[in-house]
Design a protein around this motif. Sequence first.
Motif, PDB file in Angstrom:
ATOM      1  N   SER A 119      17.243 -18.136 -17.705  1.00 48.60           N
ATOM      2  CA  SER A 119      17.074 -16.679 -17.740  1.00 48.60           C
ATOM      3  C   SER A 119      15.630 -16.323 -18.060  1.00 48.60           C
ATOM      4  O   SER A 119      14.874 -17.143 -18.599  1.00 48.60           O
ATOM      5  CB  SER A 119      18.000 -16.067 -18.790  1.00 48.60           C
ATOM      6  OG  SER A 119      17.576 -16.453 -20.074  1.00 48.60           O
ATOM      7  N   GLN A 178      12.981 -12.443 -18.642  1.00 48.21           N
ATOM      8  CA  GLN A 178      12.866 -10.982 -18.559  1.00 48.21           C
ATOM      9  C   GLN A 178      11.503 -10.665 -17.969  1.00 48.21           C
ATOM     10  O   GLN A 178      10.677 -11.572 -17.784  1.00 48.21           O
ATOM     11  CB  GLN A 178      13.002 -10.360 -19.950  1.00 48.21           C
ATOM     12  CG  GLN A 178      14.338 -10.665 -20.603  1.00 48.21           C
ATOM     13  CD  GLN A 178      14.408 -10.176 -22.043  1.00 48.21           C
ATOM     14  OE1 GLN A 178      13.716  -9.259 -22.441  1.00 48.21           O
ATOM     15  NE2 GLN A 178      15.272 -10.805 -22.820  1.00 48.21           N
ATOM     16  N   ALA A 217      13.479  -3.422 -13.781  1.00 47.88           N
ATOM     17  CA  ALA A 217      14.117  -4.713 -13.507  1.00 47.88           C
ATOM     18  C   ALA A 217      14.805  -4.665 -12.143  1.00 47.88           C
ATOM     19  O   ALA A 217      14.817  -5.644 -11.401  1.00 47.88           O
ATOM     20  CB  ALA A 217      15.129  -5.037 -14.606  1.00 47.88           C
ATOM     21  N   GLN A 218      15.338  -3.503 -11.809  1.00 46.38           N
ATOM     22  CA  GLN A 218      16.039  -3.380 -10.531  1.00 46.38           C
ATOM     23  C   GLN A 218      15.066  -3.590  -9.360  1.00 46.38           C
ATOM     24  O   GLN A 218      15.359  -4.328  -8.417  1.00 46.38           O
ATOM     25  CB  GLN A 218      16.686  -2.009 -10.454  1.00 46.38           C
ATOM     26  CG  GLN A 218      17.826  -1.957  -9.475  1.00 46.38           C
ATOM     27  CD  GLN A 218      18.339  -0.536  -9.277  1.00 46.38           C
ATOM     28  OE1 GLN A 218      17.759   0.426  -9.789  1.00 46.38           O
ATOM     29  NE2 GLN A 218      19.420  -0.414  -8.549  1.00 46.38           N
ATOM     30  N   GLY A 262      14.033  -7.172  -9.264  1.00 45.04           N
ATOM     31  CA  GLY A 262      15.160  -7.980  -8.792  1.00 45.04           C
ATOM     32  C   GLY A 262      15.302  -7.944  -7.273  1.00 45.04           C
ATOM     33  O   GLY A 262      15.555  -8.972  -6.636  1.00 45.04           O
ATOM     34  N   ALA A 270      14.796 -11.244  -4.874  1.00 42.18           N
ATOM     35  CA  ALA A 270      15.921 -11.639  -4.002  1.00 42.18           C
ATOM     36  C   ALA A 270      15.434 -11.741  -2.558  1.00 42.18           C
ATOM     37  O   ALA A 270      15.779 -12.694  -1.839  1.00 42.18           O
ATOM     38  CB  ALA A 270      17.048 -10.622  -4.116  1.00 42.18           C
ATOM     39  N   PHE A 294      17.928 -15.441  -8.418  1.00 46.31           N
ATOM     40  CA  PHE A 294      18.124 -14.740  -9.699  1.00 46.31           C
ATOM     41  C   PHE A 294      18.755 -13.368  -9.529  1.00 46.31           C
ATOM     42  O   PHE A 294      18.488 -12.675  -8.545  1.00 46.31           O
ATOM     43  CB  PHE A 294      16.785 -14.571 -10.417  1.00 46.31           C
ATOM     44  CG  PHE A 294      16.233 -15.855 -10.949  1.00 46.31           C
ATOM     45  CD1 PHE A 294      16.540 -16.276 -12.230  1.00 46.31           C
ATOM     46  CD2 PHE A 294      15.424 -16.655 -10.153  1.00 46.31           C
ATOM     47  CE1 PHE A 294      16.035 -17.478 -12.720  1.00 46.31           C
ATOM     48  CE2 PHE A 294      14.918 -17.858 -10.631  1.00 46.31           C
ATOM     49  CZ  PHE A 294      15.230 -18.271 -11.919  1.00 46.31           C
ATOM     50  N   GLY A 295      19.559 -12.981 -10.502  1.00 47.18           N
ATOM     51  CA  GLY A 295      20.128 -11.637 -10.523  1.00 47.18           C
ATOM     52  C   GLY A 295      20.321 -11.202 -11.963  1.00 47.18           C
ATOM     53  O   GLY A 295      20.004 -11.952 -12.895  1.00 47.18           O
ATOM     54  N   THR A 296      20.846 -10.000 -12.161  1.00 44.71           N
ATOM     55  CA  THR A 296      21.160  -9.519 -13.509  1.00 44.71           C
ATOM     56  C   THR A 296      22.666  -9.247 -13.576  1.00 44.71           C
ATOM     57  O   THR A 296      23.347  -9.220 -12.550  1.00 44.71           O
ATOM     58  CB  THR A 296      20.425  -8.197 -13.825  1.00 44.71           C
ATOM     59  OG1 THR A 296      20.763  -7.244 -12.816  1.00 44.71           O
ATOM     60  CG2 THR A 296      18.925  -8.371 -13.881  1.00 44.71           C
ATOM     61  N   ASN A 312      18.792  -5.944 -17.727  1.00 49.10           N
ATOM     62  CA  ASN A 312      17.375  -6.329 -17.675  1.00 49.10           C
ATOM     63  C   ASN A 312      17.082  -7.818 -17.764  1.00 49.10           C
ATOM     64  O   ASN A 312      15.939  -8.214 -17.584  1.00 49.10           O
ATOM     65  CB  ASN A 312      16.608  -5.608 -18.795  1.00 49.10           C
ATOM     66  CG  ASN A 312      16.575  -4.108 -18.561  1.00 49.10           C
ATOM     67  OD1 ASN A 312      15.839  -3.625 -17.712  1.00 49.10           O
ATOM     68  ND2 ASN A 312      17.388  -3.377 -19.306  1.00 49.10           N
ATOM     69  N   PHE A 337      17.222 -11.407 -16.253  1.00 47.98           N
ATOM     70  CA  PHE A 337      17.489 -12.131 -14.998  1.00 47.98           C
ATOM     71  C   PHE A 337      17.994 -13.528 -15.334  1.00 47.98           C
ATOM     72  O   PHE A 337      17.531 -14.144 -16.296  1.00 47.98           O
ATOM     73  CB  PHE A 337      16.190 -12.274 -14.189  1.00 47.98           C
ATOM     74  CG  PHE A 337      15.695 -10.973 -13.649  1.00 47.98           C
ATOM     75  CD1 PHE A 337      16.195 -10.473 -12.460  1.00 47.98           C
ATOM     76  CD2 PHE A 337      14.739 -10.236 -14.340  1.00 47.98           C
ATOM     77  CE1 PHE A 337      15.756  -9.264 -11.963  1.00 47.98           C
ATOM     78  CE2 PHE A 337      14.294  -9.022 -13.849  1.00 47.98           C
ATOM     79  CZ  PHE A 337      14.806  -8.533 -12.654  1.00 47.98           C
ATOM     80  N   ALA A 353      19.668 -17.318 -13.314  1.00 50.58           N
ATOM     81  CA  ALA A 353      20.146 -18.071 -12.143  1.00 50.58           C
ATOM     82  C   ALA A 353      20.919 -19.264 -12.648  1.00 50.58           C
ATOM     83  O   ALA A 353      20.583 -19.829 -13.697  1.00 50.58           O
ATOM     84  CB  ALA A 353      18.974 -18.555 -11.309  1.00 50.58           C
TER      85      ALA A 353
END
Length: 419
Positions: free
Chosen positions: A308, A310, A320-321, A324, A328, A334-336, A387, A389, A391
Amino acid sequence: MSQRLALHGGPPTRDTATNPWATTGNISGRDMGHEEIELLTEVIHSGMLFRYGGHMVSDFEREYGQFAGAKYCQAVTSGTAALHTAVAALQLEVGDEIITTNITDMGTVIGILMQNHIPIFADVDRRTMLIDPTQVEAAITDRTRAVIVVHLFGQPAPMDEIMRIAQEHNLYVIEDCAQSHGAKWDGHNVGTIGHIGCFSLQQSKQITTGDGGMVITNDDEVAARCRSFQDKCYDRSGAPRNPWHLGINYRMNELTGAVALAQTRKLPRLLQRRRRTAELLLHNVQQIEGIVPPYVYPQATHSWWKFSFQIDQELLGCTAQEFGQAIAAEGLPFGTGYAGGVPMCTYALFAQHHAYGSGHFPWEPPYGRMVEYKAEDYPETIWAQQNVFFASWNEGYTEEDVEDITRGLAKVAAYYRGM
Ligand SMILES: Cc1ncc(COP(=O)(O)O)c(C=O)c1O
């Protein structure tokens, strides 16, 4: 000048169509082959698939117990079954309260309700998404009997503080180690610091049998109760059958035991591979301005189920969005938002107090209390879910994979820094 983001039509850092990431969803990210087949073949040729007639499950229990440094290891059918067995072994009363985290799998909580206890959620530390001991302490009432700590993503929860609080308030501690095979706190194996440790062998875990689990403990009495509970409270010593309590059938069979044994023998090597690449990425992200590396407690030996990080949203000038979406598009995995991305207490089951039928048992008095589960009581959980991230990490990841992730993160961070 920063490179053109894939999000804006530039070439992605990694073309995952031609160069997919290793995954636990198929053999690309699983170490499984002749060792498992050999033991499975032995079971099939023996004709005995029931654990109390064979030796695979008991061999597995012995070897995993040795690996984990525990006197007893009890195999069961899943991590959820392990946690249910552990809670049942405490022999608490209906309506007693058990504190746990708001970021976990349902498997942590199911056993609490199955034994008719009340789950109480504590907020997390946003740096790690691990349970916050101060929040555990704040949640203690005169009905609290136990804490289930979750060693999330492979990192141990802060066990010194948890154990101090537990001792002060006379609470049992169950460690949910479903995601943390091989992790340690201050040199001590997870699962052996509290009273009971529970592990999962589900498909995505560091080792797997598809489904499976185990309970470890150093306590003779707890071990006997776990053994009995998972086997319908039958006595296998030859004494007349006379269940002393309600049990269940969570017995592992010999086919699962064979695979579990082969996987256990590989575990030290698999953990080494995970650690080598995860620590390389940890080193690399420390050099990228705008990326906040995962916080690893100095006492922790991480087992890297997930990796993970941040971002410094102020420095990068993005949310963060936005970040992200950009990573991607670069092909990074990685995602939240873990397990639905919301505080667990907002699941309908808890919010509506519906565990059984249309009533509110075991919350409703006289058994327990109608705990109000409110998302706003968990600001750190909400922040972390939006917030942080992460994987799935994989022992199949190579140095080239780490390089791709590093390049992708550096590219996106440079773009936002330069805006
Ligand atoms: C933290 C945690 N607890 C419990 C479980 C339940 O394990 P299982 O899926 O083996 O029932 C899982 C696994 O998904 C988990 O990640």
